[in-house]
Each structure stands twice: as structure tokens, then as C-alpha cells.
Design an enzyme around this catalytic site. Structure first.
Site, short mmCIF file in Angstrom:
data_model
loop_
_atom_site.label_atom_id
_atom_site.label_comp_id
_atom_site.label_asym_id
_atom_site.label_seq_id
_atom_site.Cartn_x
_atom_site.Cartn_y
_atom_site.Cartn_z
N HIS A 39 0.87 -1.18 0.00
CA HIS A 39 0.00 0.00 0.00
C HIS A 39 0.91 1.24 0.00
O HIS A 39 2.03 1.18 0.52
CB HIS A 39 -0.83 -0.04 1.29
N ASP A 99 3.28 -4.45 8.13
CA ASP A 99 2.07 -3.65 7.95
C ASP A 99 0.88 -4.61 8.07
O ASP A 99 0.58 -5.36 7.15
CB ASP A 99 2.11 -2.98 6.57
N GLN A 158 -4.30 -5.15 7.05
CA GLN A 158 -5.32 -6.06 6.51
C GLN A 158 -5.27 -7.45 7.14
O GLN A 158 -5.91 -8.37 6.64
CB GLN A 158 -5.16 -6.19 4.98
#
Ligand code: PMP
Length: 410
Positions: free
Chosen positions: A127, A204, A207
Site C-alpha cells: 500500500h 504492515d 489487513q
């Protein structure tokens, strides 16, 4: 033996007031969960209760409201610690979201450890939130950003990564699960390979936390970032987990109130983590609301949610594959309930607009992953992403709506 929880979809759906409305005179079908999830009643009620009865700035007061809310805030920190199985509550920093958490480390770690000629590794399916902060750091320090390529199924090419790690690598920052493709990356392996050369890894987890149980100690990641709003909690909330040794060592990335030990005009000393990284008045209401969302998830059961969402992914994939001219982008062997697709000769915005008129909310565009779009040589896709409250019936509606889209533009 622990009793398996029953998955009562009707009860779950009743907990989410927003789902029970019509848009464009059609029942709302909300399939944009990778962008943000809806909030259950206990979260809404908790935020409402704080503003109605309990609000007061934390950590600085001797009076009743302030001490009560300080306690609730620190209990929220303990709930997050337990949720991701961190070793210690001072390894949990409340932030404004994943973007904020990644920027904090890119700045703080970058200031202390990155120099000219050093390298930082990310992957092709990141992202923008896990690209741009590192890119800016590289520009500031004259360092290099190295990008692990993916194959056409949307999986990281591990051999390329192994070759990329070197004495110059200062940090690896990697997406746990791709927001666009749904690919579950083998972060455990990525971390192990980096650690063999003493290189820290930031994950990260924007999600992943809402779809599977996270154990930061088992993963052995150095940093883990996620957002409250994607895990059924309030907006403007998030978490940065960092191993104690790093948080003790790294400089603060923001300064001001709360994070100090002693201030004089000549010199300031800082307090210990986590407050060292929480300058100013935090979003304490949001943090307590986020903890309420974590309790809600635990009540439903993360394994039960994952099983439900896997059922939705399999069903939706097989239905969408029946649609003439439809291509799915992201066919990794391990993926979560996200499907990106295009229908031949139909622009993604047109598909999204027509679905909207039928009450179906999907996302269109590049999903903040422009380099990934370049890999597939497309400008954007249509993305549907399923959460704990979605149903196969909604997928049947999506299927029928896509057949209509095809008829209209075909
Ligand atoms: N990383 C990933 C994988 C994401 O999906 C997102 C949000 N779409 C972010 C980072 C950024 O999260 P936020 O906007 O909540 O900071």
C-alpha cells in the site's frame, strides 16, 4: 475441551446498525470492508458513553473523571497487548492508524540508523502507506529503496528477496496481507531470513489483524502496525507495536506534552515508552472504543470469523468466475476475502457506479497500490472485500448485478 462457538450471522448483523438501510431504494450490500469496516453497537455505545458521561483528559488529572478514564485507557492498552500477544503493555503505542505508525518508524528509525548508501526493502504489493514514508526517508538520507517482485498470481518471489538482503539492508517493511489482492504473505519466513542477518522487520498488519489471530512474539516481528477503523473500531485510531529494545533505543518522532520526563529551556529529557511516542493529547476515546471492538471480535471468535470469510471467498470466487469476460487479479494460494477484478471492455468506474445504483458498495480505482496496478498493466480494478457480517445471499446479489453490468455495456 473448549466448546466450538456457533456462528450466528443474524445476531452479528443485528449488531451493526448501518447495514439495515436502503441506498438508491435497494437494501445496502456493503462490500468495501478492506477500506473500512462498519462498527458494532458495543463500540458505538462505548464512544457515546464516554462523551456523554466520562470525558476528561487523561494522565494529567487528580480528579475523578480523569483518573477513571486514564485507567480505562491503560486497560485498552492491555487489551491490545493481549490481542496481539505482545510481551508487555509498554510495547503498545496508540497512534492515529497504520499510516501514522509506519511514518513514526520510518522517521525515528531512519533518523538514527539509515545513512547514505543503505538499503530498505519493501515489496511490489505494498500500500502507498508502506512505500512513500520509506521513499521520503531514502531521499532524505540518500539511501536506496529495493522492491521484492511478485509473480502473476500476486505472490512474493522469495528467491528474489533472499538475494536482495545484504549487509547494506537496514530494515525490511512488509505488508502482511495485500489490500488489493488479498495475498497472505509468508511474513514469518521473511522475518526469519532478515533476522539471520540482524535486520529488523516492520509488518504492515492493516489487513491482517481483522482476519486472523496475530501473535507478535511468535512472528518475532520488530514492529507491527494496524488501524482501528479496519478492525471494527473508531476512525483515527491505530497501534504501533515495537519490541521493547527498539522503543527504548529509538528517538521520539514527535515532541511536546506527555512524552517528557523533565523540561527546561536548556534541555529536555524524555519519558519511557509507550508515552515517549504519544506526544500530546491522544485519541483516548478512540483507543478505548478500539479495545471494545477487540473484545467484540474475541466474543465472536477470530477462528470462526476466518472460517466464515473463507466460505465467502470460495463462494464469491466461483460465482465471479462464471461471469463472461471477468478476470480476477490476485490468485495466490493463500488469500483472504478480497477479490479484485475487471470485466473485459468495461471501465472499473462504470462497474462501480452501476453496482452502487443497485445498493452494492464496492471500491474502484488503484486502491493506493499504483505500482501494483503497473505490474498487472491496468489503471484500476473493482474490489469487493468481505467481512464477518457478509452473506452468500449478498454474493448472489453481486453476481446478478454483474450480469446486468455485462448486459448494459456488453
Ligand atoms: N496498509 C494497508 C495494507 C492498507 O490496506 C491500508 C489502508 N487501506 C493502510 C496501510 C493505511 O491504513 P490507514 O489509512 O488506516 O492509515
Amino acid at each position: 475441551m473448549a466448546q466450538a462457538k456457533t456462528y450466528d450471522i443474524d445476531t452479528i448483523r443485528r449488531d451493526f446498525p448501518i447495514l439495515h438501510q436502503q441506498v438508491h431504494n435497494q437494501p445496502l450490500i456493503y462490500l468495501d470492508n478492506a477500506a473500512t469496516t462498519q462498527k458494532p453497537k458495543p463500540v458505538i455505545d462505548k464512544v457515546n458513553e464516554i462523551y456523554s458521561l466520562k470525558n476528561s483528559n487523561i494522565h494529567r488529572g487528580v480528579h475523578y473523571l480523569s483518573t477513571q478514564l486514564t485507567e480505562a485507557y491503560e486497560e485498552a492498552r492491555e487489551k491490545v497487548r493481549e490481542f496481539i500477544n505482545a510481551g508487555n503493555t509498554h510495547e503498545i503505542i496508540f497512534t492515529g492508524g497504520t499510516t501514522h505508525s509506519i511514518n513514526a518508524i520510518a522517521y525515528s528509525f531512519g533518523e538514527k540508523y539509515v545513512q547514505a548508501g543503505d538499503e530498505i526493502i519493501i515489496a511490489e504489493l505494498e500500500h502507498h502507506a508502506n512505500i512513500v514514508p520509506w521513499q521520503v526517508l531514502c531521499e532524505r538520507k540518500d539511501a536506496r529503496l529495493k522492491v521484492i517482485p511478485i509473480n502473476d498470481r500476486g505472490e512474493i518471489i522469495m528467491e528474489a528477496y533472499e538475494k536482495m538482503i545484504s549487509g547494506k539492508t537496514k530494515i525490511v517493511a512488509i505488508n502482511h496481507i495485500s489490500n488489493t489482492l488479498g495475498t497472505i504473505n509468508d511474513v514469518k519466513k521473511i522475518i526469519n531470513l532478515a533476522h539471520k542477518q540482524d535486520i529488523p522487520v516492520l509488518v504492515d498488519g492493516a489487513q491482517s489483524v481483522q482476519h486472523q489471530t496475530i501473535d507478535v512474539q511468535e512472528l518475532d516481528c520488530d514492529f507491527f502496525a494496524f488501524s482501528g477503523h479496519k478492525i471494527y473500531g473508531p476512525n483515527g485510531t491505530g497501534v504501533l507495536y515495537g519490541k521493547e529494545k527498539w522503543l527504548e533505543d529509538l528517538p521520539p518522532y514527535q515532541t511536546g506534552g506527555e512524552m517528557i520526563h523533565k523540561v527546561s529551556f536548556e534541555h529536555t529529557t524524555y519519558t519511557s515508552p509507550p508515552l515517549k511516542f504519544e506526544a500530546g493529547t491522544s485519541n483516548y476515546v478512540g483507543a478505548i472504543g478500539m479495545a471494545e471492538a477487540l473484545k467484540y471480535l474475541q466474543k465472536i471468535g477470530l477462528d470462526e470469523i476466518a472460517a466464515h470469510e473463507k466460505g465467502l471467498l470460495d463462494y464469491a470466487t466461483s460465482r465471479l468466475e462464471e461471469i463472461p469476460g471477468l478476470t480476477i487479479y490476485g490468485t495466490a494460494s493463500k488469500k483472504i476475502s478480497v477479490i479484485s477484478f475487471l470485466i473485459e471492455n468495461i471501465h472499473h468506474y462504470d462497474t462501480g457506479m452501476v453496482l452502487d445504483k443497485m445498493g452494492i458498495a464496492v471500491r474502484t480505482g488503484h486502491h493506493c497500490t499504483e505500482p501494483l496496478m503497473n505490474h498487472f498493466n491496468v489503471e484500476g480494478t473493482v474490489r469487493c472485500s468481505f467481512a464477518m457480517y457478509n452473506t452468500k445471499d449478498e454474493i448472489d446479489h453481486l453476481y446478478r448485478a454483474l450480469i446486468k453490468v455485462n448486459e448494459m455495456f456488453g
